[in-house]
Design an enzyme around this catalytic site. Structure first.
Site, PDB file in Angstrom:
ATOM      1  CG  HIS A 155      41.039  93.824 -81.925  1.00 23.92           C
ATOM      2  ND1 HIS A 155      41.210  93.557 -83.475  1.00 23.92           N
ATOM      3  CD2 HIS A 155      42.184  95.448 -82.369  1.00 23.92           C
ATOM      4  CE1 HIS A 155      41.622  94.043 -84.073  1.00 23.92           C
ATOM      5  NE2 HIS A 155      42.198  95.188 -83.787  1.00 23.92           N
ATOM      6  CE  LYS A 282      22.719  85.734 -63.114  1.00 27.77           C
ATOM      7  NZ  LYS A 282      22.349  85.416 -63.446  1.00 27.77           N
ATOM      8  CD  GLU A 289      20.845  87.619 -71.372  1.00 20.26           C
ATOM      9  OE1 GLU A 289      20.852  86.748 -71.715  1.00 20.26           O
ATOM     10  OE2 GLU A 289      21.340  88.076 -70.240  1.00 20.26           O
TER      11      GLU A 289
END
Ligand code: ARG
Length: 465
Positions: A155, A282, A289
């Protein structure tokens, strides 16, 4: 002029030409179609329908056409609806009337099914090999950090510590099954439809079995209707790649999490990350992704084809032309993702100090305390209750779990909170601790090896030239 102009008075409308042409995408089948056409020609010679000399001449023309496609010299004629018609038209240009004999005893229906089976068989093997290479990359990362461990999650909540090797092997096992599934699908794909004709076979003395052997197929079709109408082999391949895509997506999601500042478990090499056009600080895990994102179209390609196939009457229907683009796309996407992910893992730096700190969360010893009580003879439900109560008191009193345990059971569980201790205790077969890893690793190596070898065996070692 079309191949069927004998029967028609009018030219095909431009709108229908635009709708029905497949050459722009099915030229990807040129290589396999040329190989299958050459085998068909040799089969015609064996059946006495072409002389040896004619066959040699035709095969040479097909090889010349192969060269034209390879070097981008092939010029499509306006009448070339698909790659099959283009090749026949060009062969006729090269060898004159003899070219008009190439389609003897053959329909585009068995021809296209043969080309697709050939293509899918090779593509399954190719993608499976890249899949095994990604599994190798995961194993290499595990080897670089033999003692690293992290929390295992259920979970997405910290549950119990696991060795990094155990965690990466879990993904490798899934990839091994993806490759194995490709091999199993390739086995059913590996049947030649050539000789089935349009739907009912031929009155000519063809020998589909010998042509099947020539092409490295395991056997020839048993039923001409089934041979020309069935595309379950395509759906199955698309499932293999969709399932692979789903597994890659899970890997991608995990890499996204691991490389966040919040997790901080891993950093990807600069070569496998991207910057931001606006934010100078960044470093993004786009590779992960995209691995996650591509799964959408891989699943879409499968469901799209299944819907196309549903309700089609026997045998060939033009709807079946819709099987091509999803296959080409899925194969292409899988190759892209597999190569990039394998590189990304090989570039990965794992921060075992950060992951160990998370895994040494004292609460993760709760289960071990319960199991120790079980060894003392306490029924598990009661032991679970007791350990749970200790956790609750620590949390409500805002105290360290280890202190609360020590207070209740002085000296009894103090060793349990040493770093890595609960991990060392996971020793049952297939468990996450160091004592169980060697056996698992041997089994994994063996499985990857068996799958790798059986991929080649299934394919009979033949590839389009
Ligand atoms: N391009 C067609 C396909 O992909 C080839 C078969 C055409 N057959 C026919 N009867 N129109 O399915």
């Amino acid at each position: 002029m079309t191949l069927w102009s004998g029967r028609f008075d009018e030219e095909m409308s431009d709108a229908l030409v635009a709708l029905s042409e497949s050459f722009p995408f099915d030229q990807a089948l040129s290589d396999v179609d040329l190989t299958a056409s050459a085998a068909h020609v040799r089969g015609l010679a064996r059946a006495g329908l072409l002389s040896e000399e004619e066959a040699t001449h035709l095969v040479a023309a097909l090889e010349e056409i192969r060269g034209e496609f390879r070097d981008g010299r092939f010029v499509r004629a306006a009448s070339d609806e698909d790659v099959h018609m283009a090749i026949e038209r060009r062969a006729t240009e090269l060898v004159g009337d003899l070219g008009r004999r190439i389609h003897t005893g053959r329909s585009r229906n068995d021809q296209v099914a043969t080309a697709m089976r050939f293509f899918v068989r090779e593509a399954l093997r190719d993608v499976a090999r890249l899949t095994l290479d990604l599994a190798d990359a995961l194993v290499e990362v595990a080897d670089r950090y033999p003692n690293a461990y992290l929390p295992g999650y259920t979970h997405l909540q910290r549950a119990q510590p696991v060795l990094l090797s155990h965690h990466l092997y879990a993904h490798a096992w899934a990839l091994a099954r993806d490759a194995e599934r490709a091999r199993d699908a390739a086995r059913r794909t590996n049947v030649s439809p050539l000789g089935a004709g349009a739907l009912a076979g031929s009155s000519l003395p063809l020998d589909p079995a010998s042509v099947a052997r020539d092409l490295g197929f395991r056997e020839a079709f048993a039923n001409s209707l089934d041979a020309t109408a069935s595309r379950d082999f395509v759906a199955e391949a698309l499932f293999v790649w969709a399932m692979l895509g789903v597994d890659l997506s899970r890997l991608g999601e995990e890499l996204v999490l691991w490389t966040t500042a919040e997790f901080g478990f891993a950093t990807l090499g600069d070569a496998f990350t991207t910057g931001s056009s606006m934010l100078p600080h960044k470093k993004n895990s786009d590779v992960a992704e995209l691995a996650r994102g591509k799964s959408g179209r891989l699943v879409g390609n499968l469901t799209g084809l299944l819907v196309t196939l549903k309700g089609l009457p026997l045998a060939y229907n033009r709807d079946l032309q819709e099987d091509k683009e999803p296959v080409f796309d899925s194969v292409h996407q899988c190759r892209l993702v597999l190569r990039a992910l394998a590189g990304a893992y090989r570039s990965l730096e794992f921060h075992s100090d950060v992951s160990a700190e998370a895994a040494n969360d004292p609460l993760l010893a709760a289960m071990d305390i319960a199991e120790e009580l079980v060894v003392d003879g306490v029924p598990f439900r009661q032991a679970h209750e007791t350990a749970g109560r200790l956790v609750a008191s620590a949390l409500t009193q805002g105290r360290a779990f280890a202190d609360v345990v020590e207070e209740e059971y002085p000296g009894r569980f103090s060793g349990m909170f040493a770093p890595g201790e609960t991990l060392r205790r996971r020793r049952s077969p297939g468990a996450s601790g160091p004592l169980a890893q060697d056996a698992q690793r041997r089994r994994l190596d063996e499985t990857l090896d068996v799958v790798r070898r059986s991929l080649d065996e299934e394919m009979g070692g033949i590839s389009p030239k």
